[in-house]
Design a protein around this motif. Structure first.
Motif, short mmCIF file in Angstrom:
data_model
loop_
_atom_site.label_atom_id
_atom_site.label_comp_id
_atom_site.label_asym_id
_atom_site.label_seq_id
_atom_site.Cartn_x
_atom_site.Cartn_y
_atom_site.Cartn_z
N PRO B 34 0.83 -1.21 0.00
CA PRO B 34 0.00 0.00 0.00
C PRO B 34 0.87 1.26 0.00
CG PRO B 34 0.01 -1.03 2.17
CD PRO B 34 0.78 -1.94 1.27
N ALA B 35 0.28 2.34 -0.46
CA ALA B 35 1.01 3.62 -0.47
C ALA B 35 1.38 4.00 0.96
CB ALA B 35 0.12 4.69 -1.08
N GLY B 36 2.46 4.72 1.09
CA GLY B 36 2.89 5.12 2.43
C GLY B 36 3.93 6.21 2.37
N CYS B 37 4.35 6.65 3.53
CA CYS B 37 5.42 7.65 3.58
C CYS B 37 6.10 7.64 4.94
CB CYS B 37 4.89 9.03 3.25
SG CYS B 37 3.71 9.64 4.43
N VAL B 38 7.32 8.13 4.95
CA VAL B 38 8.10 8.25 6.19
C VAL B 38 8.47 9.70 6.35
CG1 VAL B 38 10.12 7.40 7.44
CG2 VAL B 38 9.16 6.02 5.63
N GLN B 39 8.24 10.20 7.56
CA GLN B 39 8.62 11.60 7.83
C GLN B 39 10.10 11.63 8.26
OE1 GLN B 39 6.12 14.12 8.05
NE2 GLN B 39 4.39 12.77 7.73
N ARG B 40 10.71 12.78 8.15
CA ARG B 40 12.09 12.92 8.60
C ARG B 40 12.15 12.65 10.12
NH1 ARG B 40 16.59 15.72 9.83
NH2 ARG B 40 18.24 15.72 8.27
N GLY B 41 13.08 11.83 10.54
CA GLY B 41 13.21 11.49 11.96
C GLY B 41 12.38 10.28 12.37
N GLN B 42 11.49 9.84 11.47
CA GLN B 42 10.62 8.70 11.76
C GLN B 42 11.27 7.40 11.26
OE1 GLN B 42 6.92 8.44 9.51
NE2 GLN B 42 5.79 8.89 11.38
N MET B 43 10.88 6.27 11.86
CA MET B 43 11.41 5.00 11.38
C MET B 43 10.27 4.03 11.08
SD MET B 43 14.61 4.41 13.88
CE MET B 43 15.34 5.86 14.62
N GLN B 44 10.29 3.50 9.88
CA GLN B 44 9.26 2.53 9.50
C GLN B 44 9.94 1.29 8.96
OE1 GLN B 44 5.89 3.40 7.10
NE2 GLN B 44 5.72 5.50 7.87
N ARG B 45 9.20 0.18 9.06
CA ARG B 45 9.78 -1.08 8.58
C ARG B 45 8.78 -1.82 7.71
NH1 ARG B 45 11.74 -5.09 13.12
NH2 ARG B 45 9.53 -5.03 13.60
N LEU B 46 9.30 -2.37 6.62
CA LEU B 46 8.51 -3.28 5.78
C LEU B 46 9.18 -4.65 5.89
CD1 LEU B 46 8.05 -1.13 2.53
CD2 LEU B 46 6.44 -1.38 4.41
N VAL B 47 8.46 -5.61 6.40
CA VAL B 47 9.04 -6.95 6.56
C VAL B 47 8.61 -7.80 5.37
CG1 VAL B 47 9.22 -8.98 8.06
CG2 VAL B 47 8.90 -6.72 9.06
N MET B 48 9.60 -8.19 4.57
CA MET B 48 9.31 -9.02 3.40
C MET B 48 10.57 -9.77 2.98
SD MET B 48 8.75 -5.94 0.75
CE MET B 48 9.57 -4.40 0.89
N PRO B 49 10.42 -10.86 2.23
CA PRO B 49 11.60 -11.64 1.83
C PRO B 49 12.57 -10.81 0.99
CG PRO B 49 9.61 -12.91 1.47
CD PRO B 49 9.18 -11.52 1.80
N ARG B 50 13.80 -11.34 0.89
CA ARG B 50 14.90 -10.57 0.33
C ARG B 50 14.66 -10.13 -1.12
NH1 ARG B 50 20.09 -11.97 -1.72
NH2 ARG B 50 21.53 -10.25 -1.36
N ARG B 51 14.12 -11.03 -1.94
CA ARG B 51 13.93 -10.65 -3.35
C ARG B 51 12.90 -9.55 -3.51
NH1 ARG B 51 10.69 -15.54 -5.92
NH2 ARG B 51 11.18 -14.34 -7.76
N TYR B 52 11.95 -9.47 -2.57
CA TYR B 52 10.96 -8.38 -2.59
C TYR B 52 11.63 -7.06 -2.19
CZ TYR B 52 7.41 -12.03 -2.85
OH TYR B 52 6.65 -13.09 -3.25
N GLN B 53 12.57 -7.18 -1.23
CA GLN B 53 13.29 -5.97 -0.79
C GLN B 53 14.08 -5.38 -1.97
OE1 GLN B 53 15.90 -7.36 2.26
NE2 GLN B 53 14.26 -8.36 3.38
N LEU B 54 14.77 -6.30 -2.69
CA LEU B 54 15.57 -5.83 -3.82
C LEU B 54 14.68 -5.25 -4.91
CD1 LEU B 54 18.26 -8.64 -4.01
CD2 LEU B 54 18.59 -6.28 -3.30
N ASP B 55 13.52 -5.87 -5.09
CA ASP B 55 12.57 -5.35 -6.07
C ASP B 55 12.10 -3.96 -5.67
OD1 ASP B 55 11.28 -5.75 -8.49
OD2 ASP B 55 9.42 -6.36 -7.54
N TRP B 56 11.92 -3.78 -4.35
CA TRP B 56 11.49 -2.47 -3.84
C TRP B 56 12.55 -1.41 -4.17
CZ3 TRP B 56 11.75 1.96 -1.15
CH2 TRP B 56 10.54 2.54 -0.72
N VAL B 57 13.82 -1.77 -3.92
CA VAL B 57 14.92 -0.82 -4.19
C VAL B 57 14.97 -0.52 -5.70
CG1 VAL B 57 17.41 -0.47 -4.08
CG2 VAL B 57 16.25 -1.57 -2.18
N CYS B 58 14.80 -1.57 -6.52
CA CYS B 58 14.83 -1.36 -7.98
C CYS B 58 13.69 -0.45 -8.43
CB CYS B 58 14.76 -2.69 -8.71
SG CYS B 58 16.27 -3.64 -8.56
N GLN B 59 12.50 -0.65 -7.83
CA GLN B 59 11.36 0.22 -8.17
C GLN B 59 11.65 1.66 -7.74
OE1 GLN B 59 7.98 -0.62 -9.16
NE2 GLN B 59 7.80 -2.81 -8.82
N MET B 60 12.33 1.78 -6.60
CA MET B 60 12.62 3.12 -6.08
C MET B 60 13.57 3.87 -7.02
SD MET B 60 14.30 4.18 -2.42
CE MET B 60 15.99 3.79 -2.76
#
Lengths: 281, 227
Positions: B34-60
């Motif tokens: 889902p859509a989301g955002c992180v504010q400066r100074g805030q910490m958020q986590r998305l827990v997902m398997p490694r290939r999804y993480q890399l896909d997230w970075v590639c999309q970014m």
């Protein structure tokens, strides 16, 4: 009667099915080739865009890569090029001079050396040498970078892989190809002439005069153009194949072989195209 | 924890003029983030398997413009150079280019940008940062094949020099030998304290070993089982 008719129609249907299958294979192969060609042109246009923007000139990281590549491709290959100059120069003059003498026409020495050794052999030999020595290194290096995910790191740092990885390698290939081709052409003629003088076959000054007589400005420009373009097109194919490795290490040898073969084919195609073009002009 | 009230956060940020790292709803392989955002100074986590993480970075970092930085004045697309200057990435086993020295690896974004002033500032600050990270004696060694710990240190050094507003961490604490983990965690937390940056942590597990306090944590850890 009916059963034989049924047999015939089923055989005909099988034959049509076979032809359809073959047509599908040809169609799929053609589409695959066209997609590859389109991808290659997109790749080349991206590199050209990056070159024309000239931002690479003000980026020390890109210039570092360029200098390293020039050192690896140009400077470190000089001993090999010197050996080839010696061997090819000797082979060329000892083939051409006796032939000209047999026909009793010394002007053939200049004409043949210029048209064969200088304009045809020099750019092709240097192109093939760069392809075999530096080209293989380029594809495997780019392939390994992709396998290790270094392309993802570069993108995350806001670094264009086209500008940082591909452009400096292509520039180095083009520049070194041009310089090595000119060096090869000039030095092989001189080496051949010195060998002829050393074995008392022909006076060195007379040999140089004959070569000078057969030379033309057009020929020199063509030599320079070939020396620049052949390594450029082979390098662009090598880089294109290197970038297609993806994250699968098994693809590195496959893409290396494909890159070298297609690079070689492109150079030969370009040579044929130039020869035809000059003939038509 | 459920997905954040995205529009609400956008509005809050818009009113306060705060800076935020935003992403629109996107498909990573077979899951929908889902859509989301992180504010400066805030910490958020998305827990997902490694290939999804890399896909997230590639999309970014790709041209899809799924992720952007809203500075309050302008929106910087994830594929832009300006975005990369303000959003650092610390990725697992992907901190360095093998054919560069450690020094060149840390300085790479600055050497690429080519701004003399920045390069001078970083050259002056690098020895102190390197000694803090305990790699001062190795700066001129070629990176080659290094452990996840050294990759992590190089990424930390680069991030300290960049002083970004946000840090995207791709499971950087995983795969580090146990005797190094504590030190890496400490260095990471010290760096965060100094920078005050927002963190988006992409992790394979709820126990990521980062020691960070996340205000939101979305869990897609079971995603790979569905493949």
């Amino acid at each position: 009667m009916d059963s034989s008719r049924t047999d015939l129609s089923s055989q005909a249907a099988a034959q049509v099915g076979k032809w359809n299958h073959r047509a599908e294979l040809v169609g799929a192969g053609t589409l695959h080739l066209l997609v590859g060609v389109a991808g290659f042109f997109v790749f080349i246009s991206a590199v050209l865009r990056s070159f024309v923007r000239l931002q690479w000139l003000s980026r020390p990281a890109v210039m570092h890569v360029l200098i390293r590549q020039i050192y690896f491709t140009g400077v470190e290959s000089l001993p090999w090029v010197a050996t080839m100059i010696l061997l090819v120069g000797a082979t060329a003059v000892y083939s051409v001079v006796p032939f000209a003498r047999q026909l009793n026409d010394p002007s053939l020495i200049g004409t043949l050396l210029n048209s064969l050794l200088i304009q045809e052999m020099a750019p092709l030999i240097v192109g093939v040498f760069l392809l075999a020595r530096s080209g293989v290194a380029v594809v495997t290096e780019i392939g390994h970078m992709h396998v290790r995910g270094e392309d993802v790191l570069l993108h995350s740092l806001g670094i264009s892989t086209v500008e940082y990885l591909f452009l400096p390698r292509m520039l180095a290939f083009g520049l070194c190809g041009l310089i090595l081709t000119m060096l090869f052409a000039g030095a092989s003629v001189w080496t051949g002439g010195l060998m002829l003088a050393w074995t008392n076959e022909m006076d060195f000054t007379q040999f140089l005069l004959e070569v000078r007589r057969g030379a033309s400005l057009d020929g020199m420009l063509m030599l320079a153009a070939k020396g620049l373009v052949y390594p450029l097109i082979s390098c662009s194919m090598l880089l294109f194949q290197g970038a297609r490795v993806g994250h699968n290490p098994n693809q590195i040898p496959v893409c290396t072989t494909r890159g070298v073969l297609w690079g070689l084919m492109l150079m030969v195609f370009a040579d044929v195209a130039v020869a035809l073009f000059r003939r038509l002009m | 924890m459920g997905p954040p009230d995205v529009m609400g956060q956008y509005d809050a940020a818009g009113q306060s003029g705060g800076m935020q790292l935003c992403w629109k709803a996107m498909h990573l392989l077979d899951i929908r983030i889902p859509a989301g955002c992180v504010q400066r100074g805030q910490m958020q986590r998305l827990v997902m398997p490694r290939r999804y993480q890399l896909d997230w970075v590639c999309q970014m970092t790709g041209k899809s413009d799924c992720v952007w930085l809203d500075t309050g004045l302008q929106k910087l697309a994830g594929s832009s150079e300006a975005f990369a200057r303000r959003v650092a990435c610390v990725m697992q086993q992907r901190g360095a280019l093998a054919n560069l020295s450690l020094r060149e690896n840390i300085m790479l974004p600055f050497l690429y940008a080519g701004k003399e002033e920045e390069i001078r500032r970083c050259s002056v600050a690098l020895p102190e940062i390197a000694s803090r990270l305990d790699i001062a004696g190795k700066l001129d060694e070629q990176a080659g094949e290094r452990s996840g710990y050294v990759h992590g240190l190089i990424a930390l050094g680069r991030t300290m020099l960049m002083q970004p507003d946000f840090i995207v961490v791709q499971d950087a604490h995983a795969g580090i030998p146990p005797h190094r983990q504590e030190r890496f965690r400490k260095l990471f937390c010290e760096m965060l304290e100094g920078l005050g940056a927002g963190v988006l942590y992409l992790s394979a597990s709820g126990q990521d070993g980062s020691g960070l306090e996340f205000c939101h944590s979305l869990d897609f850890a079971g995603a790979e089982e569905g493949l």
